[in-house]
Design a protein around this motif. Sequence first.
Motif, PDB file in Angstrom:
ATOM      1  N   LEU A   1      51.398  27.240 -62.878  1.00 31.62           N
ATOM      2  CA  LEU A   1      50.891  28.013 -64.002  1.00 31.62           C
ATOM      3  C   LEU A   1      50.699  29.480 -63.623  1.00 31.62           C
ATOM      4  N   ILE A   2      50.206  29.734 -62.437  1.00 37.53           N
ATOM      5  CA  ILE A   2      50.009  31.111 -61.978  1.00 37.53           C
ATOM      6  C   ILE A   2      51.354  31.823 -61.830  1.00 37.53           C
TER       7      ILE A   2
ATOM      8  N   MET B   1      52.596  32.731 -65.285  1.00 34.35           N
ATOM      9  CA  MET B   1      51.885  33.876 -65.873  1.00 34.35           C
ATOM     10  C   MET B   1      52.294  35.188 -65.219  1.00 34.35           C
ATOM     11  N   VAL B   2      52.477  35.183 -63.908  1.00 32.39           N
ATOM     12  CA  VAL B   2      52.905  36.396 -63.211  1.00 32.39           C
ATOM     13  C   VAL B   2      54.324  36.777 -63.638  1.00 32.39           C
TER      14      VAL B   2
ATOM     15  N   ILE C   1      48.395  24.148 -60.802  1.00 34.60           N
ATOM     16  CA  ILE C   1      47.758  25.458 -60.967  1.00 34.60           C
ATOM     17  C   ILE C   1      48.661  26.555 -60.418  1.00 34.60           C
ATOM     18  N   LEU C   2      49.286  26.298 -59.283  1.00 32.61           N
ATOM     19  CA  LEU C   2      50.210  27.271 -58.696  1.00 32.61           C
ATOM     20  C   LEU C   2      51.410  27.510 -59.613  1.00 32.61           C
TER      21      LEU C   2
END
Length: 60
Positions: A41-42, A45-46, A38-39
Amino acid sequence: MDPRLLDVITGVGSLLVFIAMLIVLPSMIPGSLGIAYILALIIFMVLMSGAGYIINDKIT
């Protein structure tokens, strides 16, 4: 520089960073594999959002 070329370059660069994060983060956070994904992926995206914002600001 052509904005389409910049989009492709930032997209490929961000994808490479995403793949690197998928490899590195699970080994850095061994107890929780899901959090590492998840980290990653974040971060991806950022990175894509920031690059898109900067490119859009430069071409206008």
